[in-house]
Write a protein that holds these residues in place. Structure first.
Motif, PDB file in Angstrom:
ATOM      1  N   UNK A   3       0.831  -1.201   0.000  1.00 31.08           N
ATOM      2  CA  UNK A   3       0.000   0.000   0.000  1.00 31.08           C
ATOM      3  C   UNK A   3       0.867   1.253   0.000  1.00 31.08           C
ATOM      4  N   UNK A   4       0.572   2.161  -0.936  1.00 26.12           N
ATOM      5  CA  UNK A   4       1.294   3.428  -1.003  1.00 26.12           C
ATOM      6  C   UNK A   4       0.620   4.499  -0.150  1.00 26.12           C
ATOM      7  N   UNK A   5      -0.708   4.496  -0.134  1.00 24.52           N
ATOM      8  CA  UNK A   5      -1.428   5.478   0.672  1.00 24.52           C
ATOM      9  C   UNK A   5      -2.820   4.962   0.996  1.00 24.52           C
ATOM     10  N   UNK A   6      -3.398   5.485   2.048  1.00 24.50           N
ATOM     11  CA  UNK A   6      -4.759   5.113   2.440  1.00 24.50           C
ATOM     12  C   UNK A   6      -5.451   6.347   2.999  1.00 24.50           C
ATOM     13  N   UNK A   7      -6.690   6.531   2.588  1.00 26.18           N
ATOM     14  CA  UNK A   7      -7.441   7.700   3.026  1.00 26.18           C
ATOM     15  C   UNK A   7      -8.924   7.332   3.144  1.00 26.18           C
ATOM     16  N   UNK A   8      -9.534   7.765   4.230  1.00 25.59           N
ATOM     17  CA  UNK A   8     -10.972   7.549   4.366  1.00 25.59           C
ATOM     18  C   UNK A   8     -11.725   8.341   3.295  1.00 25.59           C
ATOM     19  N   UNK A   9     -12.859   7.806   2.844  1.00 20.92           N
ATOM     20  CA  UNK A   9     -13.740   8.597   1.989  1.00 20.92           C
ATOM     21  C   UNK A   9     -15.140   8.604   2.584  1.00 20.92           C
ATOM     22  N   UNK A  10     -15.873   9.656   2.243  1.00 21.02           N
ATOM     23  CA  UNK A  10     -17.260   9.798   2.684  1.00 21.02           C
ATOM     24  C   UNK A  10     -18.208   9.363   1.588  1.00 21.02           C
TER      25      UNK A  10
END
Lengths: 57, 364
Positions: A3-10
């Protein structure tokens, strides 16, 4: 998962509903659901301190 | 036993009826992820961790493999799945292994009575071909990986199709789930570290094992190959002819676990609407209800892989922003942080790059 990046989404109503994961040339939209094996793996990495999930935009 | 008596026994056991194979895609006819292209195996990846639909490959050592569904099979069949060692690892660590595995959904084994005194015996048949002769093992284990049966087979001649038939007794103990989680794991070892080796064969034991210590390490030599096809697992102690399915049936069974929706250039995704001036959303309906609604949306991403096409304009973008409602039958996806839309205006979403791929993973 590399994994390079992880971000929550709405969701469209503005409620936090998943994690957007970026890998090499690939992405995943993972629901916040402990029955999803990718979500379980992501949270394992978070618990291990090797991954941080950014807040939603 | 006379032929008439044998037929009567088969009918009585249900083996003479259709839909007898507990394995999905046993003839390797469906390859949604790669469509016959070669790929480098990446352990745990939803695309490159599978050599054909429903057949997962796990590689945890320093070795590297390529996988491919190839037009090479025994007479009467067309395809097999092939693994080729591209980086050797002759010395496996204690917890390292290479394997091919098909997890069988619990709902599909609810008639077996495993975990009870009425546990039914199964018969496994498959064709295998390898450049490396010697001793190999298959393993049957439950969801919790606390009950295991090991069975051996040999590959006698290099680079030659060989048919193997293995009787798998039913386990009268342990917990074998009959839910939509894994009921039975069926696994072919291609090399197993010492932590997962056991000398107990042909009987269930507590714990998780994948092979005996004399299991071949396929990755010991670079360019080694191993191929598998015509896999059938059926109730009873008699191996019957392979059940050829129509492609629609097999594809539908596979899509319960993995659905490749859009793959390639200029492929439709779905109708769409502008939700706001900077956001577009659309709903995808699946051809088969998936195993669970707890799947993830996967996609390849790159500059202008996707397009929102509408009257008088189109807007290109690289990836997806989120998912909204989802059920086993469909999902709403959206892309935000765009511009120039009029809320409520309709159009459609499509791919505009040969490498664009949108797929859904509900694999076990």
């Amino acid at each position: 998962m590399d994994i390079k990046s992880a971000q929550y989404f709405n969701n469209l109503e503005g409620v936090k509903s998943g994690i957007k994961v970026t890998m090499d040339g690939e992405g995943m939209l993972v629901p916040l659901d402990s029955d999803n094996r990718q979500y379980v793996e992501i949270m394992r990495l978070v618990d291990a301190g090797t991954l941080t999930i950014a807040d939603a935009d | 036993m006379s032929k008439a008596a044998e037929l009567a026994a088969l009918i009585g056991s249900g083996q003479a009826q259709g839909n007898k194979n507990l394995i999905i895609n046993g003839a390797m006819t469906i390859d949604e992820r790669h469509d016959g292209s070669s790929f480098t195996v990446v352990n745990g990846n939803s695309r490159t961790g599978y050599i054909a639909d429903r057949f997962r490959v796990n590689e945890t050592s320093g070795a590297e493999f390529t996988g491919q569904t190839v037009a090479d099979a025994p007479v009467g069949f067309e395809y097999s799945s092939k693994l080729t060692v591209t980086t050797a690892d002759a010395s496996l660590g204690s917890t390292e292994f290479h394997r091919v595995i098909q997890p069988i959904e619990g709902k599909n084994i609810s008639n077996l009575g495993w975990g009870t005194s009425n546990a039914k015996t199964l018969t496994l048949t498959f064709y295998v071909k390898s450049s490396v002769t010697g001793q190999y093992y298959i393993s049957v284990f439950n969801n919790a990986a606390d009950r295991t049966l090991l069975k051996g087979y040999t590959i006698d001649s290099a680079n030659t199709w060989e048919k193997k038939t293995i009787t798998i007794i039913g386990d009268q103990s342990g917990t074998w789930l009959t839910t939509n989680a894994v009921g039975i794991h069926l696994m072919w070892s291609l090399g197993t570290g010492s932590s997962y080796q056991s000398s107990t064969l042909d009987a269930y034991q507590a714990g998780f094992y994948m092979a005996k210590s004399d299991q071949v390490n396929l990755a010991a030599t670079n360019s080694s190959t191993w191929q598998l096809t015509c896999v059938q697992l059926e109730v009873g102690e008699v191996a019957t002819a392979f059940e050829h399915e129509d492609v629609t049936t097999t594809l539908s069974k596979c899509q319960r676990y993995f659905y490749s929706h859009t793959n390639g250039d200029t492929k439709t995704i779905c109708n769409a609407n502008a939700y706001a001036s900077n956001m577009v959303f659309g709903t995808i309906h699946f051809p088969t209800s998936m195993r669970t609604s707890s799947y993830a949306l996967h996609y390849t991403s790159g500059t202008n892989y996707f397009r929102f096409y509408r009257a008088g304009a189109n807007t290109d973008f690289d990836d997806w922003s989120g998912i909204n409602e989802r059920t086993e039958a469909g999902i709403t996806i959206y892309k935000s942080s765009l511009s120039g839309f009029t809320a409520g205006h309709a159009g459609w979403l499509l791919s505009i790059n040969a490498s664009a791929h949108v797929y859904f993973d509900a694999e076990l």
